[in-house]
Design a protein around this motif. Sequence first.
Motif, PDB file in Angstrom:
ATOM      1  N   ALA A  65      49.130  19.095  93.582  1.00  0.00           N
ATOM      2  CA  ALA A  65      49.314  17.669  93.842  1.00  0.00           C
ATOM      3  C   ALA A  65      48.506  17.232  95.064  1.00  0.00           C
ATOM      4  O   ALA A  65      47.983  16.111  95.117  1.00  0.00           O
ATOM      5  CB  ALA A  65      50.795  17.364  94.051  1.00  0.00           C
ATOM      6  N   GLN A  66      48.385  18.123  96.029  1.00  0.00           N
ATOM      7  CA  GLN A  66      47.626  17.796  97.237  1.00  0.00           C
ATOM      8  C   GLN A  66      46.120  17.852  96.991  1.00  0.00           C
ATOM      9  O   GLN A  66      45.350  17.142  97.622  1.00  0.00           O
ATOM     10  CB  GLN A  66      47.998  18.783  98.352  1.00  0.00           C
ATOM     11  CG  GLN A  66      49.459  18.703  98.783  1.00  0.00           C
ATOM     12  CD  GLN A  66      49.834  19.810  99.753  1.00  0.00           C
ATOM     13  OE1 GLN A  66      49.010  20.652 100.086  1.00  0.00           O
ATOM     14  NE2 GLN A  66      51.080  19.801 100.207  1.00  0.00           N
ATOM     15  N   GLU A  72      53.078  21.918  93.830  1.00  0.00           N
ATOM     16  CA  GLU A  72      52.991  21.251  95.142  1.00  0.00           C
ATOM     17  C   GLU A  72      51.581  21.336  95.705  1.00  0.00           C
ATOM     18  O   GLU A  72      51.042  20.362  96.236  1.00  0.00           O
ATOM     19  CB  GLU A  72      53.990  21.898  96.098  1.00  0.00           C
ATOM     20  CG  GLU A  72      54.035  21.241  97.468  1.00  0.00           C
ATOM     21  CD  GLU A  72      55.076  21.875  98.366  1.00  0.00           C
ATOM     22  OE1 GLU A  72      55.097  21.560  99.574  1.00  0.00           O
ATOM     23  OE2 GLU A  72      55.884  22.697  97.873  1.00  0.00           O
ATOM     24  N   HIS A  73      50.954  22.496  95.544  1.00  0.00           N
ATOM     25  CA  HIS A  73      49.587  22.656  96.047  1.00  0.00           C
ATOM     26  C   HIS A  73      48.597  21.822  95.230  1.00  0.00           C
ATOM     27  O   HIS A  73      47.712  21.163  95.793  1.00  0.00           O
ATOM     28  CB  HIS A  73      49.186  24.128  95.988  1.00  0.00           C
ATOM     29  CG  HIS A  73      47.761  24.380  96.398  1.00  0.00           C
ATOM     30  ND1 HIS A  73      47.344  24.325  97.715  1.00  0.00           N
ATOM     31  CD2 HIS A  73      46.662  24.678  95.655  1.00  0.00           C
ATOM     32  CE1 HIS A  73      46.055  24.575  97.768  1.00  0.00           C
ATOM     33  NE2 HIS A  73      45.610  24.793  96.531  1.00  0.00           N
ATOM     34  N   SER A  90      56.685  25.769  90.966  1.00  0.00           N
ATOM     35  CA  SER A  90      56.933  24.764  92.009  1.00  0.00           C
ATOM     36  C   SER A  90      55.912  24.886  93.139  1.00  0.00           C
ATOM     37  O   SER A  90      55.362  23.884  93.598  1.00  0.00           O
ATOM     38  CB  SER A  90      58.356  24.933  92.553  1.00  0.00           C
ATOM     39  OG  SER A  90      58.590  24.043  93.629  1.00  0.00           O
TER      40      SER A  90
END
Length: 359
Positions: free
Chosen positions: A107-108, A104-105, A100
Motif C-alpha cells: 500500500a505504501q 501494508e508494505h 497483512s
Amino acid sequence: MRALADFIESSRAKILTAYERELQAMDSPISHDPDSRRQATARADQTVTDLVASLRGGKIDLDQHHRLLSWDHGTAQAAGGIHVSQSLRAAVALFEVTLSFTAEHLAQTESAGLLEFVSLVLNESINERIREVAVAHNSFLLNKIDAAHEEERRRIARELHDRISPGVVAAQRQLELYLESLPDPGDDSARIESAQEAIRETIDELRTTTSDLRYKEPLKGLENALHVFLEAVGHPTLHPRLGVHGDEAWVPPAVREESFLIIREAVRNSLSHGRPSMILVRVDIAPYELRASVEDDGIGFNLEDIDATAGLASMRERTALLGGTLSMSTQPGHGVQVELSVPLPGRRDETDQTTMSTS
C-alpha cells in the motif's frame, strides 16, 4: 518483485513473532507445547523462504526438501494428542499474518498488484506443509490401530491358552482314564474313541488358532522388502525416506507382492530418469484399501512423453490385475509423484471394474 522479496526477508523475524503471538491469542494447543510451537514456527519460516524465493524468481518456487520435516512434525503432533485441525487453524493464522505485512508494505509502494501473486505463493506453500502434516497424522493413527489390534490378538490367544485349553485337555484325559477303567467297554468303546478324536481335533484347532493370533508378520513383508531395496539403490547424494503404516496382515500375499513390484518400478523410474536427491515412499494400509505413493524432487518430464518412461506399462498392467488405480503427476523441474490405490478383499464397495487414470 525483488524489492518486495527484500522487504519480506528483512521482516522475517517480525512475521514469525507476530505469528507466534497469533497462536497464543487463539489459545492454540500448538502454542502450549514447546516442541509443537518450535515446529510450527519452523514450518512458517519455510513458507517465508518459499515466498522470498518465488518473488526473486518471478514464479512459484517451493523448497521440496523441507516437506520431510513437515512429515516428522505431523507425527510428533499426533503423538502429542494435537488434532490436525489445529494445524489448519495455525495455517490460516500464518496466511493472514504474512499477507497483512505484505499488504501494508504494498500500500505504501503502490504495488498492490503483487498481492495476488503473494497470496498464490502462500496458498501453495502452506498447503504443501499441511498436506504432509495431515498425512503423517493419519499414518500415526493407523499405526496405533495396528498396535491395538496386535495386543488384542495376543490377549485372546492368552485367554484361549490359559483358560480353554487346560479344560479340553483335562476332558480328553478323563475319557482316556474312563476307557481304561472299564472291564468290558463293548459298544461304548467306539463312542468314547469318537469323543476322544473330536477332543483331539479341538485341541489341534485351539493350538493353530492361538498360534495364528500370536503371529506377527515376519521381516519378509512389504516394509522390509522396500527398506532393503532402498538401501541397495541408495548413495551419498540420495536421501530416500520410507513409511509403511497399518497392518500388513490385511494385505493378501499376492497383492503385497504385486504392490511391491509396482512401487519398486516407480522408484527405479525416478532414479533412472529424474536424477533426484530425495525420494519419499509412503504406504498406508487400511482394512479395505492399500494406498502408496512414490515422490521425488527430480527434474520431472512432460506428460506427453510418458510412454517413453521405462517400466510404466508394466506398472499399469500390474495395477489393472489388482483392480486398482494408478496416477502420475509431473512437470519439468518439479519432480514426479506416483499414486497407487489397491482395493483389498474386505472392501465394502468392491467392484469388478478396473479404473486406471494417469493425470
